[in-house]
Design a protein around this motif. Structure first.
Motif, mmCIF file in Angstrom:
data_model
loop_
_atom_site.group_PDB
_atom_site.id
_atom_site.type_symbol
_atom_site.label_atom_id
_atom_site.label_comp_id
_atom_site.label_asym_id
_atom_site.label_seq_id
_atom_site.Cartn_x
_atom_site.Cartn_y
_atom_site.Cartn_z
ATOM 1 N N ASN A 55 0.634 -0.802 -0.305
ATOM 2 C CA ASN A 55 0.076 -0.014 0.086
ATOM 3 C C ASN A 55 1.152 1.252 -0.366
ATOM 4 O O ASN A 55 0.964 1.607 0.944
ATOM 5 N N PRO A 56 1.637 1.925 -1.468
ATOM 6 C CA PRO A 56 2.324 3.022 -1.163
ATOM 7 C C PRO A 56 1.620 4.122 -0.082
ATOM 8 O O PRO A 56 2.144 4.880 -0.081
ATOM 9 N N VAL A 57 0.245 4.382 -0.848
ATOM 10 C CA VAL A 57 0.377 5.583 0.047
ATOM 11 C C VAL A 57 0.537 5.709 2.071
ATOM 12 O O VAL A 57 -0.135 6.146 1.507
ATOM 13 N N GLY A 58 -0.164 4.527 2.144
ATOM 14 C CA GLY A 58 0.486 4.198 2.525
ATOM 15 C C GLY A 58 1.163 4.431 3.570
ATOM 16 O O GLY A 58 1.739 4.651 5.138
ATOM 17 N N ILE A 92 -4.041 5.700 5.667
ATOM 18 C CA ILE A 92 -4.827 5.522 4.164
ATOM 19 C C ILE A 92 -4.684 4.490 3.845
ATOM 20 O O ILE A 92 -3.924 3.792 3.813
ATOM 21 N N ASP A 93 -5.196 3.778 3.988
ATOM 22 C CA ASP A 93 -6.194 2.331 3.349
ATOM 23 C C ASP A 93 -6.837 2.438 2.182
ATOM 24 O O ASP A 93 -8.281 2.382 1.542
ATOM 25 N N GLN A 94 -6.494 2.067 0.667
ATOM 26 C CA GLN A 94 -6.773 1.934 -0.870
ATOM 27 C C GLN A 94 -7.201 0.379 -1.105
ATOM 28 O O GLN A 94 -7.607 0.357 -2.283
ATOM 29 N N THR A 95 -7.252 -0.325 -0.013
ATOM 30 C CA THR A 95 -7.347 -1.452 -0.465
ATOM 31 C C THR A 95 -8.525 -1.735 -0.564
ATOM 32 O O THR A 95 -9.038 -1.041 0.469
ATOM 33 N N PRO A 96 -9.162 -2.250 -1.607
ATOM 34 C CA PRO A 96 -11.113 -2.639 -1.368
ATOM 35 C C PRO A 96 -11.207 -3.215 -0.061
ATOM 36 O O PRO A 96 -10.657 -4.224 0.064
ATOM 37 N N SER A 97 -12.542 -3.257 -0.048
ATOM 38 C CA SER A 97 -12.831 -3.850 1.374
ATOM 39 C C SER A 97 -13.751 -5.523 0.530
ATOM 40 O O SER A 97 -13.483 -5.427 -0.326
ATOM 41 N N ALA A 98 -13.373 -6.441 1.440
ATOM 42 C CA ALA A 98 -14.388 -7.688 1.336
ATOM 43 C C ALA A 98 -15.364 -7.436 0.746
ATOM 44 O O ALA A 98 -15.733 -8.384 -0.892
ATOM 45 N N ILE A 101 -14.207 -5.534 -3.425
ATOM 46 C CA ILE A 101 -13.885 -7.258 -4.255
ATOM 47 C C ILE A 101 -14.625 -8.025 -4.225
ATOM 48 O O ILE A 101 -15.292 -8.342 -5.666
ATOM 49 N N THR A 102 -16.025 -8.680 -3.594
ATOM 50 C CA THR A 102 -16.819 -9.789 -3.895
ATOM 51 C C THR A 102 -17.799 -9.030 -5.093
ATOM 52 O O THR A 102 -18.056 -9.414 -5.804
ATOM 53 N N THR A 103 -18.372 -8.140 -5.231
ATOM 54 C CA THR A 103 -19.028 -6.801 -6.067
ATOM 55 C C THR A 103 -18.615 -7.148 -7.190
ATOM 56 O O THR A 103 -18.793 -7.253 -8.420
ATOM 57 N N ALA A 104 -17.391 -6.670 -7.542
ATOM 58 C CA ALA A 104 -16.544 -6.627 -8.138
ATOM 59 C C ALA A 104 -16.767 -8.338 -9.306
ATOM 60 O O ALA A 104 -17.142 -7.707 -10.399
#
Length: 187
Positions: A55-58, A92-98, A101-104
């Motif tokens: 997570n580069p921004v984090g 700052i966490d830019q990783t998508p939530s579970a 991810i499931t929706t995508a």
């Protein structure tokens, strides 16, 4: 360790486009210049092993946060509000939530099902143009058809896909629907 060109590419791809996020966070601390903290953070990044950073921004935010803490530790007088801001700070966490991810993944499966139901000639053109990213000219050459035919087939595929999405929005959530024209099912 990354080479300088790889490090420069990493910084240009992940840190620079998101630097404004950290700058706006730093604006909450009036006791020092955000530019100074950012500059020190870049010095640290130039020497750090960033090969395993997920997570580069984090990571950049954490470096800046630690620099703010270091500056406050050195300071003779510290604002109580500034310390409270640091204690309640969220990375700052830019990783998508579970859920995201499931929706995508569900959306991708839905699109895959739609593509499977397209007429074969439209499906090949759609996959070649929109998924593989080939030019209209390359697609025409590969399939042995005119560019105009590629254009028509792609347009038809897009119309059918949009109809399928429209039918999904109108239909109850658990019901499978197919593309239909009149009484005829398209597949």
């Amino acid at each position: 360790m990354l080479e300088n060109t790889e490090r420069s590419h990493w910084l240009a791809s992940y840190i620079l486009p998101n630097e404004h996020i950290v700058r706006s966070w730093l604006a909450r601390f009036p006791d020092f210049e955000a530019d100074d903290i950012i500059q020190e953070a870049y010095v640290i990044l130039s020497e750090a092993d960033i090969s395993n950073v997920t997570n580069p921004v984090g990571y950049f935010h954490t470096i800046c946060r630690n620099l703010v803490i270091r500056h406050y530790k050195k300071a003779q007088v510290v604002s109580v509000t500034a310390i409270a801001d640091l204690q309640h700070d969220i990375l700052i966490d830019q990783t998508p939530s579970a859920e995201d991810i499931t929706t995508a993944r569900a959306e991708l499966r839905f699109l895959e099902d739609i593509i499977k139901q397209l007429p074969e000639n439209c499906r090949y053109v759609f996959i070649d143009r929109k998924i593989n990213g080939h030019t209209q000219k390359d697609c025409a050459k590969k399939l042995g058809i005119s560019e105009r035919s590629v254009e028509k087939r792609l347009a038809r595929a897009l119309v059918l896909i949009s109809k399928f999405y429209g039918q999904r929005e109108k239909a109850p959530q658990n019901t499978q629907t197919g593309l239909t024209r009149g009484n005829k099912r398209l597949s």
